[in-house]
Design an enzyme around this catalytic site. Structure first.
Site, PDB file in Angstrom:
ATOM      1  N   THR A   1     -16.796   9.690   0.526  1.00  0.00           N
ATOM      2  CA  THR A   1     -16.708   8.863   1.527  1.00  0.00           C
ATOM      3  C   THR A   1     -17.820   7.943   1.715  1.00  0.00           C
ATOM      4  O   THR A   1     -18.983   8.576   1.348  1.00  0.00           O
ATOM      5  CB  THR A   1     -16.233   9.468   3.058  1.00  0.00           C
ATOM      6  OG1 THR A   1     -16.399   8.480   4.166  1.00  0.00           O
ATOM      7  CG2 THR A   1     -17.125  10.578   3.498  1.00  0.00           C
TER       8      THR A   1
ATOM      9  N   ARG B   1       0.766  -0.996   0.134  1.00  0.00           N
ATOM     10  CA  ARG B   1      -0.032   0.117   0.031  1.00  0.00           C
ATOM     11  C   ARG B   1       0.777   1.411   0.048  1.00  0.00           C
ATOM     12  O   ARG B   1       0.499   2.505  -0.568  1.00  0.00           O
ATOM     13  CB  ARG B   1      -1.004  -0.126   1.120  1.00  0.00           C
ATOM     14  CG  ARG B   1      -2.025  -1.059   1.158  1.00  0.00           C
ATOM     15  CD  ARG B   1      -3.354  -0.854   2.091  1.00  0.00           C
ATOM     16  NE  ARG B   1      -3.707   0.653   2.115  1.00  0.00           N
ATOM     17  CZ  ARG B   1      -4.204   1.047   3.082  1.00  0.00           C
ATOM     18  NH1 ARG B   1      -4.484   0.403   4.245  1.00  0.00           N
ATOM     19  NH2 ARG B   1      -4.720   2.151   3.059  1.00  0.00           N
TER      20      ARG B   1
ATOM     21  N   HIS C   1      -6.904   9.355  10.442  1.00  0.00           N
ATOM     22  CA  HIS C   1      -6.676   8.196  10.511  1.00  0.00           C
ATOM     23  C   HIS C   1      -4.957   7.845  10.379  1.00  0.00           C
ATOM     24  O   HIS C   1      -4.525   6.783  10.057  1.00  0.00           O
ATOM     25  CB  HIS C   1      -7.363   7.342   9.249  1.00  0.00           C
ATOM     26  CG  HIS C   1      -8.919   7.092   9.784  1.00  0.00           C
ATOM     27  ND1 HIS C   1      -9.796   6.855   8.714  1.00  0.00           N
ATOM     28  CD2 HIS C   1      -9.425   7.217  10.825  1.00  0.00           C
ATOM     29  CE1 HIS C   1     -11.128   6.559   9.338  1.00  0.00           C
ATOM     30  NE2 HIS C   1     -10.724   7.155  10.863  1.00  0.00           N
TER      31      HIS C   1
ATOM     32  N   ASN D   1     -20.242  12.669  -4.584  1.00  0.00           N
ATOM     33  CA  ASN D   1     -19.965  11.345  -4.576  1.00  0.00           C
ATOM     34  C   ASN D   1     -20.815  10.708  -5.689  1.00  0.00           C
ATOM     35  O   ASN D   1     -21.726  11.102  -5.996  1.00  0.00           O
ATOM     36  CB  ASN D   1     -20.423  10.269  -3.176  1.00  0.00           C
ATOM     37  CG  ASN D   1     -20.194   9.175  -3.173  1.00  0.00           C
ATOM     38  OD1 ASN D   1     -20.163   8.202  -4.163  1.00  0.00           O
ATOM     39  ND2 ASN D   1     -19.780   8.813  -1.874  1.00  0.00           N
ATOM     40  N   PRO D   2     -20.060  10.086  -6.686  1.00  0.00           N
ATOM     41  CA  PRO D   2     -20.839   9.508  -7.912  1.00  0.00           C
ATOM     42  C   PRO D   2     -22.169   8.663  -7.605  1.00  0.00           C
ATOM     43  O   PRO D   2     -22.838   8.446  -8.535  1.00  0.00           O
ATOM     44  CB  PRO D   2     -20.012   8.656  -8.487  1.00  0.00           C
ATOM     45  CG  PRO D   2     -18.715   8.708  -7.862  1.00  0.00           C
ATOM     46  CD  PRO D   2     -18.695   9.329  -6.663  1.00  0.00           C
TER      47      PRO D   2
ATOM     48  N   VAL E   1      -4.857   8.273   4.501  1.00  0.00           N
ATOM     49  CA  VAL E   1      -3.363   8.197   5.343  1.00  0.00           C
ATOM     50  C   VAL E   1      -2.434   8.589   4.105  1.00  0.00           C
ATOM     51  O   VAL E   1      -1.442   8.271   4.456  1.00  0.00           O
ATOM     52  CB  VAL E   1      -3.436   6.777   5.636  1.00  0.00           C
ATOM     53  CG1 VAL E   1      -4.352   6.413   6.937  1.00  0.00           C
ATOM     54  CG2 VAL E   1      -3.451   5.472   4.487  1.00  0.00           C
ATOM     55  N   ASP E   2      -2.999   9.182   2.984  1.00  0.00           N
ATOM     56  CA  ASP E   2      -1.956   9.743   2.317  1.00  0.00           C
ATOM     57  C   ASP E   2      -1.829  11.118   2.322  1.00  0.00           C
ATOM     58  O   ASP E   2      -2.396  11.708   3.264  1.00  0.00           O
ATOM     59  CB  ASP E   2      -2.466   9.542   0.684  1.00  0.00           C
ATOM     60  CG  ASP E   2      -3.766  10.106   0.228  1.00  0.00           C
ATOM     61  OD1 ASP E   2      -3.755  11.339   0.579  1.00  0.00           O
ATOM     62  OD2 ASP E   2      -4.545   9.632  -0.281  1.00  0.00           O
TER      63      ASP E   2
ATOM     64  N   GLN F   1      -9.855  11.319   6.190  1.00  0.00           N
ATOM     65  CA  GLN F   1      -9.835   9.940   6.553  1.00  0.00           C
ATOM     66  C   GLN F   1      -8.727   9.355   5.808  1.00  0.00           C
ATOM     67  O   GLN F   1      -8.318   8.151   6.164  1.00  0.00           O
ATOM     68  CB  GLN F   1     -11.149   9.100   6.707  1.00  0.00           C
ATOM     69  CG  GLN F   1     -12.216   9.858   7.221  1.00  0.00           C
ATOM     70  CD  GLN F   1     -13.437   9.107   6.656  1.00  0.00           C
ATOM     71  OE1 GLN F   1     -13.985   8.008   6.959  1.00  0.00           O
ATOM     72  NE2 GLN F   1     -14.112   9.823   5.666  1.00  0.00           N
TER      73      GLN F   1
END
Ligand code: OAD
Length: 249
Positions: free
Chosen positions: A193, A73, A122, A218-219, A106-107, A104
């Site tokens: 999200t 990851r 996160h 959001n799609p 982590v990148d 949220q």
């Protein structure tokens, strides 16, 4: 209403806001090539079992397996570049300076796109910390030759990725700031999200309860959609630049 009218209305809401909170999830980084968690076809949890890979118990049982999975990851994240959605949100922060991003993810793609005030709920996948009692942050040391995680330089316990696993508490300072912001903002922009993981998923409901307008990007419909005043049903990288263009016009 057409999407064009929704974009216009979203821009008007943002323009009038005194304090904007942006809550992002995996969907904002999808167009950068980082898979989401719960998309049915290519979501991470459709292929991997979180109980085997993203809990403290899993790490205790099989530290090498968990470390290997995070190495994969980490390589995905380290190759990724910010996409037009990250760029648009950084532009929003410049146009409306009272805009804070709560993520949220982590990148660090928001920061790479130029965002400054980003609350990470996160953790950060590029960092390590000690899995033992000392809990110290640690540099990104490579694994041992046999693939087992490196050891904490202070106490000798295994190092682990500095992310929040299932069953763990969120960093209290980040959660405290995010919860306060949800109560104080007058617009919350919720991007990419599913709204399935608490306590982050509770922030839009708290904002709504305190009188904030909720704009969702959001799609597909999510558990946030029922409380969203405006739902921009499109990919974030396509629609957010249009919202910024409208805000500037
Ligand atoms: P999910 O995978 O649950 O949801 C991603 C959402 O993004 C879905 O609702 C998608 O429809 C939407 N989406 C997909 N492509 C998009 C695009 N191009 N533009 C906008 N939206 C798009 O991810 P999160 O809600 O972030 O926890 O998941 C929350 C937490 O669950 C994660 O932080 C992670 C995971 O377990 C930890 O790592 C602690």
């Amino acid at each position: 209403m057409s999407i064009k009218q929704d974009i216009q209305q979203a821009a008007e809401r943002l323009q009038a806001a005194q304090q904007i909170a942006v809550l992002t999830g995996a969907g904002v980084s999808k167009e950068s090539g980082i898979p989401t968690f719960r998309d049915a076809m290519d979501g991470i949890w459709a292929k991997y079992d979180p109980a085997e890979l993203a809990t403290p118990e899993a790490f205790q049982r099989n530290p090498k397996l968990v470390w290997d999975w995070y190495t994969w990851r980490r390589s995905l994240v380290s190759q990724a570049q910010p996409n037009p959605a990250h760029v648009a949100l950084a532009q929003l922060q410049r146009i409306k300076s009272a805009t804070i991003i709560i993520t949220q993810n982590v990148d660090d793609l928001h920061e790479q796109a130029g965002s400054e005030d980003v609350i990470h709920l996160h953790g950060n996948i590029a960092r390590n910390r000690c899995s033992g009692d000392c809990g110290e942050e640690a540099p990104a040391i490579p694994a041992d030759d046999d693939g087992t995680p490196p050891r904490c330089p202070s106490c000798g316990a295994y190092l682990r990725p500095d992310v929040v696993w299932f069953g763990e508490s969120l960093p209290s300072d980040a959660l405290f700031r995010a919860a306060k912001l949800a109560e104080q903002c007058d617009v919350m922009l919720v991007v990419g999200t599913s709204g399935m993981v608490y306590p982050a998923a509770g922030l839009p409901a708290s904002a709504r309860k305190h009188g904030s307008h909720i704009i969702e990007v959001n799609p597909v419909a999510s558990s946030i959609s029922t409380i969203a005043e405006i739902h921009l049903q499109a990919a974030a990288g396509e629609v957010l630049p249009q919202v910024i263009a409208e805000l500037r016009s």
